[in-house]
Design a protein around this motif. Structure first.
Motif, short mmCIF file in Angstrom:
data_model
loop_
_atom_site.label_atom_id
_atom_site.label_comp_id
_atom_site.label_asym_id
_atom_site.label_seq_id
_atom_site.Cartn_x
_atom_site.Cartn_y
_atom_site.Cartn_z
N ALA A 80 38.57 19.47 50.94
CA ALA A 80 39.62 19.47 49.91
C ALA A 80 39.21 20.36 48.74
N ILE A 81 37.95 20.26 48.33
CA ILE A 81 37.45 21.09 47.22
C ILE A 81 37.57 22.58 47.57
N ARG A 82 37.15 22.94 48.77
CA ARG A 82 37.20 24.35 49.18
C ARG A 82 38.64 24.88 49.17
N ILE A 83 39.55 24.10 49.72
CA ILE A 83 40.94 24.53 49.80
C ILE A 83 41.54 24.68 48.40
N ILE A 84 41.23 23.75 47.51
CA ILE A 84 41.78 23.81 46.15
C ILE A 84 41.30 25.07 45.43
N PHE A 85 40.01 25.36 45.53
CA PHE A 85 39.51 26.58 44.88
C PHE A 85 40.19 27.82 45.45
N LYS A 86 40.46 27.82 46.73
CA LYS A 86 41.05 29.00 47.37
C LYS A 86 42.53 29.15 47.09
N TYR A 87 43.28 28.03 47.07
CA TYR A 87 44.74 28.14 47.08
C TYR A 87 45.44 27.66 45.80
N LEU A 88 44.77 26.92 44.93
CA LEU A 88 45.47 26.45 43.73
C LEU A 88 45.96 27.59 42.84
N ALA B 143 50.29 28.63 50.33
CA ALA B 143 49.44 28.04 49.29
C ALA B 143 49.91 26.64 48.95
N ARG B 144 51.22 26.44 48.86
CA ARG B 144 51.76 25.10 48.58
C ARG B 144 51.37 24.11 49.69
N GLU B 145 51.50 24.58 50.93
CA GLU B 145 51.16 23.72 52.07
C GLU B 145 49.68 23.34 52.04
N LYS B 146 48.83 24.34 51.78
CA LYS B 146 47.39 24.07 51.73
C LYS B 146 47.05 23.08 50.62
N MET B 147 47.72 23.19 49.48
CA MET B 147 47.47 22.26 48.39
C MET B 147 47.93 20.84 48.76
N ALA B 148 49.01 20.74 49.52
CA ALA B 148 49.45 19.42 49.98
C ALA B 148 48.40 18.79 50.89
N TYR B 149 47.82 19.61 51.78
CA TYR B 149 46.74 19.12 52.64
C TYR B 149 45.54 18.67 51.80
N ALA B 150 45.15 19.51 50.87
CA ALA B 150 43.97 19.21 50.05
C ALA B 150 44.16 17.95 49.23
N SER B 151 45.34 17.81 48.65
CA SER B 151 45.63 16.63 47.86
C SER B 151 45.55 15.36 48.70
N THR B 152 46.08 15.43 49.92
CA THR B 152 46.06 14.27 50.82
C THR B 152 44.64 13.95 51.25
N MET B 153 43.86 14.96 51.62
CA MET B 153 42.47 14.71 52.02
C MET B 153 41.65 14.14 50.87
N ALA B 154 41.85 14.67 49.66
CA ALA B 154 41.14 14.14 48.50
C ALA B 154 41.55 12.69 48.25
N GLY B 155 42.84 12.39 48.47
CA GLY B 155 43.31 11.02 48.31
C GLY B 155 42.69 10.08 49.32
N MET B 156 42.58 10.53 50.56
CA MET B 156 41.93 9.72 51.59
C MET B 156 40.46 9.50 51.27
#
Length: 213
Positions: free
Chosen positions: A28-36, A49-62
């Protein structure tokens, strides 16, 4: 987006982190740095980028749902409640002070029920730095490079530099600082933090986040 980053970072260094949560937090950290930055700047024009942030947010939430959070969220909760600072912004303004607080070899006190035999927050922050490729020769160097990378990311998404710049008025902030710090200390997230804070240490972190260096 920054709130999701804090979810992942705090979950990774939490005393309740596990092998299951570590992988989700790091990715999640890697994706956020890359796509936020692109998600912020381009919005709906960059659906990837929006899709990747949705994934990252969900993984960080889990990750944090299972490993819990730390004192950054404790402080952000109370700051938002007392001064109506948006939650993600509050976390963004506090994160690097919390990293510096946690990343010490000999903390005043470890968490109440640590799963570690010795403090290892520095090494865990250093692993984050390695994972996102910001370099550094020693764990301490890597922590500073991680902090610098977070600062750069915050600038890209136009986060103010300090609580003062974010519009929190100085007089009420100082008048209520003791109560604010006590409330943060009592927040449920404090127990997951790798270094157990004293109330006066929370006060000092608030001051540093308010005035900057």
């Amino acid at each position: 987006g920054i709130d999701a980053l804090v979810h992942a970072i705090e979950a990774y260094v939490s005393v309740m982190a596990t092998d299951y949560t570590n992988g989700m937090a790091l990715e999640a950290i890697r994706i956020i740095f890359k796509y936020l930055p692109a998600s912020y700047a381009e919005g709906a024009a960059n659906l990837k980028a929006r899709e990747k942030m949705a994934y990252a947010s969900t993984m960080a939430g889990m990750a944090f749902a299972n490993a819990f959070l730390g004192v950054c969220h404790s402080m952000a909760h109370k700051l938002g409640s007392m001064y109506h600072v948006p939650h993600g912004l509050a976390n963004a303004l506090l994160l690097n002070e919390v990293i510096r607080f946690n990343a010490v070899e000999a903390p005043t006190k470890q968490a109440a029920f640590p799963q570690y035999k010795y403090p290892n927050a520095i090494e865990r922050y250093a692993r984050i730095a390695d994972y996102i490729g910001v370099g550094g020769k020693t764990p301490a160097d890597k922590v500073e490079n991680l902090i610098a990378a977070i600062e750069e990311l915050k600038q890209k998404v136009e986060i103010p530099a300090t609580l003062k710049e974010a519009g929190v008025e100085e007089k009420p902030f100082l008048e209520n600082l003791e109560d604010l710090s006590m409330q943060a200390f009592d927040d449920q997230c404090t127990g997951g933090n790798p270094r157990y804070p004293l109330v006066k240490e929370i006060t000092e972190m608030y001051k540093k986040a308010y005035y900057g260096k």
